[in-house]
Design a protein around this motif. Structure first.
Motif, mmCIF file in Angstrom:
data_model
loop_
_atom_site.group_PDB
_atom_site.id
_atom_site.type_symbol
_atom_site.label_atom_id
_atom_site.label_comp_id
_atom_site.label_asym_id
_atom_site.label_seq_id
_atom_site.Cartn_x
_atom_site.Cartn_y
_atom_site.Cartn_z
ATOM 1 N N ALA A 378 0.575 -1.295 -0.559
ATOM 2 C CA ALA A 378 0.203 -0.078 0.003
ATOM 3 C C ALA A 378 0.919 1.155 0.275
ATOM 4 O O ALA A 378 1.964 0.940 -0.091
ATOM 5 N N ALA A 379 0.915 2.393 -1.017
ATOM 6 C CA ALA A 379 1.765 3.209 -0.868
ATOM 7 C C ALA A 379 1.422 4.330 0.353
ATOM 8 O O ALA A 379 1.938 5.033 0.562
ATOM 9 N N GLY A 380 -0.127 4.113 1.104
ATOM 10 C CA GLY A 380 -0.094 5.192 1.891
ATOM 11 C C GLY A 380 -1.051 6.012 2.016
ATOM 12 O O GLY A 380 -1.597 6.314 1.156
ATOM 13 N N ASN A 381 -2.100 6.649 3.038
ATOM 14 C CA ASN A 381 -2.958 7.500 3.237
ATOM 15 C C ASN A 381 -2.458 8.818 3.423
ATOM 16 O O ASN A 381 -3.443 9.444 4.111
ATOM 17 N N ASP A 382 -1.572 9.820 3.488
ATOM 18 C CA ASP A 382 -0.992 10.754 3.967
ATOM 19 C C ASP A 382 -1.344 12.118 2.954
ATOM 20 O O ASP A 382 -0.360 13.090 3.080
ATOM 21 N N ALA A 383 -1.858 11.708 1.775
ATOM 22 C CA ALA A 383 -1.386 13.051 0.539
ATOM 23 C C ALA A 383 -0.617 13.082 -0.031
ATOM 24 O O ALA A 383 -0.733 14.142 0.071
ATOM 25 N N GLU A 384 0.408 12.349 0.074
ATOM 26 C CA GLU A 384 1.756 13.431 -0.101
ATOM 27 C C GLU A 384 2.375 12.557 -1.074
ATOM 28 O O GLU A 384 2.001 11.287 -1.774
ATOM 29 N N ASP A 385 3.233 13.396 -1.791
ATOM 30 C CA ASP A 385 4.578 12.517 -2.959
ATOM 31 C C ASP A 385 5.536 11.812 -1.962
ATOM 32 O O ASP A 385 6.183 12.604 -2.112
ATOM 33 N N ILE A 386 5.331 10.287 -2.315
ATOM 34 C CA ILE A 386 6.354 9.702 -1.847
ATOM 35 C C ILE A 386 7.690 9.591 -2.572
ATOM 36 O O ILE A 386 8.432 8.982 -2.148
ATOM 37 N N ASP A 387 7.960 10.273 -3.882
ATOM 38 C CA ASP A 387 9.013 10.024 -4.291
ATOM 39 C C ASP A 387 10.122 11.485 -3.520
ATOM 40 O O ASP A 387 10.715 11.802 -3.845
ATOM 41 N N VAL A 388 9.158 12.712 -3.376
ATOM 42 C CA VAL A 388 9.939 13.052 -1.608
ATOM 43 C C VAL A 388 9.395 12.792 -0.580
ATOM 44 O O VAL A 388 10.486 12.395 0.053
ATOM 45 N N ALA A 389 8.573 12.596 -0.011
ATOM 46 C CA ALA A 389 8.295 11.942 1.205
ATOM 47 C C ALA A 389 8.536 10.874 1.773
ATOM 48 O O ALA A 389 8.448 9.691 0.790
ATOM 49 N N ASN A 390 9.522 10.052 2.354
ATOM 50 C CA ASN A 390 9.634 9.231 3.357
ATOM 51 C C ASN A 390 8.440 8.104 3.540
ATOM 52 O O ASN A 390 7.582 8.821 4.177
ATOM 53 N N ASN A 391 8.913 6.969 3.035
ATOM 54 C CA ASN A 391 7.718 5.853 3.111
ATOM 55 C C ASN A 391 7.650 4.802 3.144
ATOM 56 O O ASN A 391 8.991 4.202 2.216
ATOM 57 N N PHE A 392 8.035 3.912 3.876
ATOM 58 C CA PHE A 392 8.566 2.843 3.702
ATOM 59 C C PHE A 392 7.761 1.840 4.017
ATOM 60 O O PHE A 392 6.537 1.689 5.461
ATOM 61 N N PRO A 393 7.941 0.737 3.677
ATOM 62 C CA PRO A 393 8.836 -0.163 2.915
ATOM 63 C C PRO A 393 8.317 0.293 1.634
ATOM 64 O O PRO A 393 7.377 0.908 1.325
ATOM 65 N N ASN A 394 9.931 0.283 0.761
ATOM 66 C CA ASN A 394 9.647 1.212 -0.598
ATOM 67 C C ASN A 394 10.565 0.341 -1.371
ATOM 68 O O ASN A 394 11.733 -0.629 -1.008
ATOM 69 N N ASP A 395 11.261 -0.219 -2.604
ATOM 70 C CA ASP A 395 11.995 -0.898 -3.699
ATOM 71 C C ASP A 395 13.118 0.311 -4.783
ATOM 72 O O ASP A 395 12.831 -0.140 -5.319
ATOM 73 N N ALA A 396 13.139 1.317 -3.658
ATOM 74 C CA ALA A 396 13.144 1.937 -4.428
ATOM 75 C C ALA A 396 15.187 3.091 -3.337
ATOM 76 O O ALA A 396 14.872 3.670 -3.101
ATOM 77 N N GLU A 397 15.945 2.284 -2.939
ATOM 78 C CA GLU A 397 16.721 2.560 -2.042
ATOM 79 C C GLU A 397 18.066 2.848 -2.365
ATOM 80 O O GLU A 397 18.804 2.044 -2.149
ATOM 81 N N PRO A 398 19.006 3.766 -2.809
ATOM 82 C CA PRO A 398 18.298 5.221 -2.786
ATOM 83 C C PRO A 398 17.264 5.584 -3.697
ATOM 84 O O PRO A 398 17.286 4.456 -4.445
ATOM 85 N N LYS A 399 16.642 6.312 -3.564
ATOM 86 C CA LYS A 399 14.773 6.698 -4.110
ATOM 87 C C LYS A 399 15.184 6.594 -5.674
ATOM 88 O O LYS A 399 15.993 7.289 -6.526
ATOM 89 N N GLY A 400 14.601 6.522 -6.594
ATOM 90 C CA GLY A 400 15.153 6.480 -8.110
ATOM 91 C C GLY A 400 15.844 4.960 -8.543
ATOM 92 O O GLY A 400 15.303 4.795 -10.005
ATOM 93 N N ALA A 401 16.221 4.574 -7.850
ATOM 94 C CA ALA A 401 16.549 3.051 -8.160
ATOM 95 C C ALA A 401 16.174 2.065 -7.388
ATOM 96 O O ALA A 401 16.587 1.784 -6.547
ATOM 97 N N GLU A 402 15.449 1.406 -8.779
ATOM 98 C CA GLU A 402 15.241 0.242 -7.403
ATOM 99 C C GLU A 402 16.063 -1.465 -7.581
ATOM 100 O O GLU A 402 17.051 -1.690 -8.231
ATOM 101 N N PHE A 403 16.008 -1.483 -6.141
ATOM 102 C CA PHE A 403 16.740 -3.131 -6.175
ATOM 103 C C PHE A 403 15.830 -4.543 -6.188
ATOM 104 O O PHE A 403 16.858 -5.218 -5.452
ATOM 105 N N ALA A 404 15.133 -4.294 -6.453
ATOM 106 C CA ALA A 404 14.223 -4.957 -6.697
ATOM 107 C C ALA A 404 13.217 -5.117 -7.687
ATOM 108 O O ALA A 404 12.131 -4.455 -7.798
ATOM 109 N N ASP A 405 12.324 -6.260 -8.816
ATOM 110 C CA ASP A 405 11.886 -6.326 -9.230
ATOM 111 C C ASP A 405 10.280 -7.276 -8.241
ATOM 112 O O ASP A 405 9.867 -7.585 -10.526
#
Length: 535
Positions: A378-405
């Motif tokens: 789930a992307a989360g429920n804070d009406a935020e842009d999670i390209d900018v705001a932290n939201n864990f877990p994700n599949d891009a660390e550092p953001k923009g580079a996916e470490f898993a497909d």
């Protein structure tokens, strides 16, 4: 689970049903004409609303996932494998009348003999594992960081600032709540009963200032509800939210982990928890029971809603999400447990803004990828842009580079077609949200054989996990990565202007706030899956 304020949805216009023939071709929509499609002037019926996520955009003019059409035209009479879907959540009422037939049972474990029969490290794990033991309420991760003390880190400074902000924002909410509750109690005492009508409140002949004020408050608030029962239900939810925040989530003195008995910051301390996947009380598993129901509640039995993949799934229960923020250790071990015990899809309807041991979770996700397991989040429920705001877990660390497909991140849709298509709470992100799915007013199982409408990206995620399970059941040769991209590639692209989630709103498009610019379509996904297999 990030504890966000409950969503109170006012009545909104729904959509008319229209008949349209179907063939086994990918469903397409003329995105330039989306706002010209017929809009209803009346609400959806209860029956339509209870299963709107299964309806079709073209056939029904409802932005669902075309699940009904897939069953009617693509899956009838077709053989499928059973798929284990792990639900990592708050606990599941595995005794629920509409779920118990579709709960996973560990075939290698003998119930109740207090032995680890299959040598997987978990004693009597018949239906999954409870990584929280008898604990229930918890702090937010930011509260735990502050509680540890100032270590001079940026993380501590950010956590302290966020904790202070949340407490400051909560205080006027508490004052308002307490004022309404006090007024409600005064009116109930005056009338000699707690179940009263608006007319009865207005008829009170108040003689003192206090009673006049209470009468005015309740008259104003009660007018917003159909009856006192609805008022009571919403006030209870709001009261639970406010006082859970104050007493547990934002309270640096609270210790919710004590009943578990482990060190939550030692990933090698694994001998903890128990086999009671329901949890210490069924009511605490409301969230997880609802999530499981979206995937697996029995179709067509005239009870509650319909599960997206109930004919082909078994739900593995992994209790790891308390009333507060989940621990990274619990999530990492729950993912590994699910993978090692046969799950092919994992649903993760949880998330938080701070993750001190995020690498444990990342490693678990990569482990799942290595074992061909799809993780739907789930992307989360804070009406935020999670390209900018932290939201864990994700599949891009550092953001923009996916470490898993093997990860799909899901935003939430509203059933209101047109400019109100995006759920007004959903997080978004051009890079970090893959696709959108139904997440507003989703009807599914809740503890003790009940059913409720809940909403959040927590509901959008299992809708997609259900579609993924269908694909993996009918096309078992496809990999987790292939299933991920089939769901993304086969979604219905929409280019119309919609209102961006959040208080400031603004206009946007799905293409600007997600990787695909699409909404999930089960019918299309199954067609693309078959084409992929044939290739």
């Amino acid at each position: 689970m990030k504890n966000t304020r409950p969503f109170y949805l006012s009545s909104i216009l729904a959509l008319a049903l229209a008949s349209c023939g179907g063939t086994q071709k990918m469903v397409t929509v003329d995105a330039t004409k989306i706002d010209q499609m017929p809009l209803k002037t009346t609400k959806l019926t209860d029956k339509q609303l209870q299963r709107w996520s299964h309806l079709d955009l073209v056939k029904d003019t409802v932005p669902g996932m075309s699940v009904d059409m897939a069953y009617a035209e693509l899956l009838k009479g077709k053989k499928a494998n059973k798929i284990i879907v792990a639900v990592v959540d708050s606990g599941i009422d595995i005794e629920h009348e509409d779920l118990k037939a579709n709960i996973w049972t560990n075939p290698k474990e003998i119930a109740g003999n207090k032995k680890d029969d299959d040598n997987n490290g978990y004693v009597d794990d018949l239906h999954g594992w409870n990584f929280l033991g008898d604990s229930d309420n918890e702090q937010l991760e930011l509260t735990r960081i502050v509680k540890k003390g100032n270590d001079g880190s940026v993380q501590y400074e950010n956590a302290l600032a966020e904790l202070t902000k949340k407490k400051t924002e909560l205080e006027p909410q508490k004052q308002q709540l307490d004022m309404i509750l006090a007024a409600e109690a005064a009116v109930a005492k005056q009338l000699g009963k707690s179940d009263y009508t608006l007319a009865e409140v207005k008829a009170i002949k108040a003689t003192d200032q206090g009673m006049m004020q209470s009468q005015a408050i309740i008259s104003q608030v009660l007018a917003q509800f159909p009856d006192k029962k609805a008022f009571d239900a919403e006030m209870k939810e709001y009261k639970d939210y406010v006082y859970d925040q104050l007493n547990y989530n934002l309270n640096v003195e609270f210790d919710g982990r004590k009943p578990v008995g482990d060190n939550p910051y030692d990933i090698n301390d694994k001998k903890y928890g128990n086999a009671n996947v329901i949890g210490p009380k069924k009511e605490s598993g409301k969230h997880g029971t609802h999530v499981a129901g979206i995937i697996a509640q029995v179709r067509g039995n005239n009870k509650g809603g319909d599960g997206v993949a109930s004919d082909v799934v078994k739900i593995m229960a992994c209790r790891a999400v308390p009333n507060g923020d989940e621990y990274d250790k619990d999530i990492a071990l729950a993912i590994r447990y699910a993978v090692d015990n046969g799950a092919k899809v994992i649903n993760g309807s949880f998330g938080k803004s701070f993750s001190p041991n995020k690498q444990w979770v990342y490693d678990a996700i990569k482990y799942a990828e290595s074992k061909d397991v799809l993780f739907v989040h789930a992307a989360g429920n804070d009406a935020e842009d999670i390209d900018v705001a932290n939201n864990f877990p994700n599949d891009a660390e550092p953001k923009g580079a996916e470490f898993a497909d093997n990860v799909l991140t899901i935003g939430a849709l509203n059933y209101e077609y047109g400019s109100g298509l995006m759920a007004n709470f959903s997080n978004y992100g051009k890079e970090n949200v893959d696709i959108f799915a139904p997440g507003v007013k989703i009807y599914a199982t809740t503890p003790n054989n009940t059913y409720e409408y809940l909403q959040g990206t927590s509901m959008a995620s299992p809708n997609v996990a259900g579609v993924a399970a269908l694909i993996r059941a009918y096309y078992p040769s496809l990999t987790a990565s292939q299933v991920k991209h089939i769901i993304m590639d086969s979604g219905t692209p929409l280019n119309n202007t919609i209102t961006l989630a959040g208080e400031t709103g603004g206009q946007t498009t799905l293409g600007a706030i997600s990787k695909t610019g699409k909404i999930v379509n089960a019918y299309n996904a199954l067609i693309l899956a078959e084409k992929t297999v044939k290739k």
